[in-house]
Motif scaffolding. Structure first.
Motif, PDB file in Angstrom:
ATOM      1  N   MET A  17     -51.895  12.919  39.075  1.00  0.00           N
ATOM      2  CA  MET A  17     -52.084  11.540  38.659  1.00  0.00           C
ATOM      3  C   MET A  17     -52.234  10.679  39.900  1.00  0.00           C
ATOM      4  N   VAL A  18     -53.131   9.691  39.795  1.00  0.00           N
ATOM      5  CA  VAL A  18     -53.354   8.748  40.893  1.00  0.00           C
ATOM      6  C   VAL A  18     -53.508   7.354  40.288  1.00  0.00           C
ATOM      7  N   ILE A  19     -53.006   6.365  41.005  1.00  0.00           N
ATOM      8  CA  ILE A  19     -53.141   4.975  40.589  1.00  0.00           C
ATOM      9  C   ILE A  19     -54.084   4.290  41.566  1.00  0.00           C
ATOM     10  N   ILE A  20     -55.147   3.719  41.017  1.00  0.00           N
ATOM     11  CA  ILE A  20     -56.100   2.958  41.824  1.00  0.00           C
ATOM     12  C   ILE A  20     -55.767   1.495  41.608  1.00  0.00           C
ATOM     13  N   THR A  21     -55.528   0.761  42.687  1.00  0.00           N
ATOM     14  CA  THR A  21     -55.040  -0.616  42.560  1.00  0.00           C
ATOM     15  C   THR A  21     -55.461  -1.475  43.740  1.00  0.00           C
ATOM     16  N   ASN A  22     -55.487  -2.764  43.498  1.00  0.00           N
ATOM     17  CA  ASN A  22     -55.605  -3.747  44.579  1.00  0.00           C
ATOM     18  C   ASN A  22     -54.370  -4.648  44.607  1.00  0.00           C
ATOM     19  N   ASN A  23     -53.332  -4.215  43.909  1.00  0.00           N
ATOM     20  CA  ASN A  23     -52.094  -4.984  43.792  1.00  0.00           C
ATOM     21  C   ASN A  23     -51.061  -4.464  44.798  1.00  0.00           C
ATOM     22  N   PRO A  24     -50.711  -5.269  45.800  1.00  0.00           N
ATOM     23  CA  PRO A  24     -49.755  -4.802  46.819  1.00  0.00           C
ATOM     24  C   PRO A  24     -48.368  -4.471  46.265  1.00  0.00           C
ATOM     25  N   ILE A  25     -47.961  -5.099  45.165  1.00  0.00           N
ATOM     26  CA  ILE A  25     -46.655  -4.789  44.574  1.00  0.00           C
ATOM     27  C   ILE A  25     -46.619  -3.335  44.098  1.00  0.00           C
ATOM     28  N   VAL A  26     -47.726  -2.857  43.554  1.00  0.00           N
ATOM     29  CA  VAL A  26     -47.781  -1.468  43.071  1.00  0.00           C
ATOM     30  C   VAL A  26     -47.551  -0.522  44.237  1.00  0.00           C
ATOM     31  N   LYS A  27     -48.229  -0.755  45.331  1.00  0.00           N
ATOM     32  CA  LYS A  27     -48.074   0.102  46.515  1.00  0.00           C
ATOM     33  C   LYS A  27     -46.637   0.072  47.028  1.00  0.00           C
ATOM     34  N   LYS A  33     -45.624   8.289  42.983  1.00  0.00           N
ATOM     35  CA  LYS A  33     -46.969   8.611  42.507  1.00  0.00           C
ATOM     36  C   LYS A  33     -47.960   8.432  43.647  1.00  0.00           C
ATOM     37  N   GLU A  34     -49.087   9.107  43.530  1.00  0.00           N
ATOM     38  CA  GLU A  34     -50.155   8.900  44.505  1.00  0.00           C
ATOM     39  C   GLU A  34     -50.805   7.545  44.229  1.00  0.00           C
ATOM     40  N   ILE A  35     -50.861   6.705  45.254  1.00  0.00           N
ATOM     41  CA  ILE A  35     -51.420   5.361  45.118  1.00  0.00           C
ATOM     42  C   ILE A  35     -52.639   5.248  46.033  1.00  0.00           C
ATOM     43  N   LEU A  36     -53.747   4.834  45.451  1.00  0.00           N
ATOM     44  CA  LEU A  36     -54.941   4.522  46.230  1.00  0.00           C
ATOM     45  C   LEU A  36     -55.065   3.003  46.209  1.00  0.00           C
ATOM     46  N   HIS A  37     -54.507   2.350  47.237  1.00  0.00           N
ATOM     47  CA  HIS A  37     -54.506   0.890  47.316  1.00  0.00           C
ATOM     48  C   HIS A  37     -55.647   0.446  48.216  1.00  0.00           C
ATOM     49  N   LYS A  38     -56.464  -0.452  47.681  1.00  0.00           N
ATOM     50  CA  LYS A  38     -57.567  -1.002  48.455  1.00  0.00           C
ATOM     51  C   LYS A  38     -57.567  -2.513  48.289  1.00  0.00           C
ATOM     52  N   CYS A  63     -63.068   3.460  40.406  1.00  0.00           N
ATOM     53  CA  CYS A  63     -62.700   4.399  39.337  1.00  0.00           C
ATOM     54  C   CYS A  63     -63.927   5.139  38.829  1.00  0.00           C
ATOM     55  N   ARG A  64     -65.031   4.424  38.675  1.00  0.00           N
ATOM     56  CA  ARG A  64     -66.271   5.076  38.246  1.00  0.00           C
ATOM     57  C   ARG A  64     -66.672   6.173  39.239  1.00  0.00           C
ATOM     58  N   ASN A  65     -66.551   5.884  40.522  1.00  0.00           N
ATOM     59  CA  ASN A  65     -66.876   6.896  41.537  1.00  0.00           C
ATOM     60  C   ASN A  65     -65.993   8.136  41.378  1.00  0.00           C
ATOM     61  N   LEU A  66     -64.713   7.915  41.116  1.00  0.00           N
ATOM     62  CA  LEU A  66     -63.796   9.044  40.922  1.00  0.00           C
ATOM     63  C   LEU A  66     -64.127   9.815  39.642  1.00  0.00           C
ATOM     64  N   ILE A  67     -64.532   9.119  38.601  1.00  0.00           N
ATOM     65  CA  ILE A  67     -64.920   9.793  37.357  1.00  0.00           C
ATOM     66  C   ILE A  67     -66.092  10.727  37.624  1.00  0.00           C
ATOM     67  N   HIS A  68     -67.036  10.290  38.431  1.00  0.00           N
ATOM     68  CA  HIS A  68     -68.171  11.149  38.797  1.00  0.00           C
ATOM     69  C   HIS A  68     -67.720  12.369  39.601  1.00  0.00           C
ATOM     70  N   LYS A  69     -66.535  12.297  40.190  1.00  0.00           N
ATOM     71  CA  LYS A  69     -65.977  13.435  40.934  1.00  0.00           C
ATOM     72  C   LYS A  69     -65.048  14.279  40.075  1.00  0.00           C
ATOM     73  N   GLY A  70     -64.968  13.969  38.766  1.00  0.00           N
ATOM     74  CA  GLY A  70     -64.183  14.788  37.859  1.00  0.00           C
ATOM     75  C   GLY A  70     -62.874  14.186  37.388  1.00  0.00           C
ATOM     76  N   LYS A  89     -56.352  10.834  36.319  1.00  0.00           N
ATOM     77  CA  LYS A  89     -55.919  12.180  36.678  1.00  0.00           C
ATOM     78  C   LYS A  89     -57.145  13.015  37.012  1.00  0.00           C
ATOM     79  N   LYS A  90     -56.920  14.031  37.811  1.00  0.00           N
ATOM     80  CA  LYS A  90     -57.991  14.941  38.188  1.00  0.00           C
ATOM     81  C   LYS A  90     -58.295  15.836  36.999  1.00  0.00           C
ATOM     82  N   GLY A  91     -59.569  15.883  36.623  1.00  0.00           N
ATOM     83  CA  GLY A  91     -60.020  16.757  35.551  1.00  0.00           C
ATOM     84  C   GLY A  91     -60.835  17.904  36.116  1.00  0.00           C
ATOM     85  N   LYS A  92     -61.508  18.604  35.227  1.00  0.00           N
ATOM     86  CA  LYS A  92     -62.306  19.753  35.666  1.00  0.00           C
ATOM     87  C   LYS A  92     -63.798  19.466  35.641  1.00  0.00           C
ATOM     88  N   ASN A  93     -64.217  18.585  34.754  1.00  0.00           N
ATOM     89  CA  ASN A  93     -65.632  18.270  34.591  1.00  0.00           C
ATOM     90  C   ASN A  93     -65.802  16.762  34.469  1.00  0.00           C
TER      91      ASN A  93
END
Length: 123
Positions: free
Chosen positions: A1-11, A17-22, A33-40, A65-69
């Motif tokens: 599981m990964v959280i994609i966020t631009n909220n500094p409180i989340v980080k 949890k894995e946090i991808l803060h930008k 998120c769309r880019n990650l969906i294209h990566k599965g 979450k990471k999927g297979k397809n």
């Protein structure tokens, strides 16, 4: 599981949890998120959750979450979210809120995310 966020409180507050803060805009979070969906990856939370309109808040946190397809349901959902958010922004841009208001939006986003994380753990 990964959280994609631009909220500094989340980080700051979620450390187990894995946090991808930008430091990017609301719509850019959706596109990331769309880019990650294209990566599965798959969406675990709805990209337009809550009652705050996409042109009102600058903050968004999304659970994936990471999927297979390529998950077409996630792709359709994120594309619709991007289109909806873009439409709202075109009609009225996000205001230049005071620090107090943006702090409130951070708390709202964090609270919704935290509650969603708790519900996901019970599924």
């Amino acid at each position: 599981m990964v959280i994609i966020t631009n909220n500094p409180i989340v980080k700051q507050e979620i450390t187990n949890k894995e946090i991808l803060h930008k430091d990017i805009t609301y719509i850019e979070i959706l596109k990331e998120c769309r880019n990650l969906i294209h990566k599965g990856y798959e969406l675990l939370s709805h990209p337009l959750y809550g009652s705050v309109k996409p042109n009102e808040t600058p903050y968004r946190s999304i659970i994936m979450k990471k999927g297979k397809n390529l998950d077409t349901n996630s792709l359709i959902l994120i594309e619709e979210a991007i289109a909806t958010s873009s439409k709202f922004q075109k009609n009225k841009m996000t205001p230049n809120w005071t620090q107090k208001v943006t702090d409130d939006f951070k708390v709202i986003d964090f609270d919704i995310l935290n509650n969603t994380l708790q519900r996901i753990q019970y599924i």
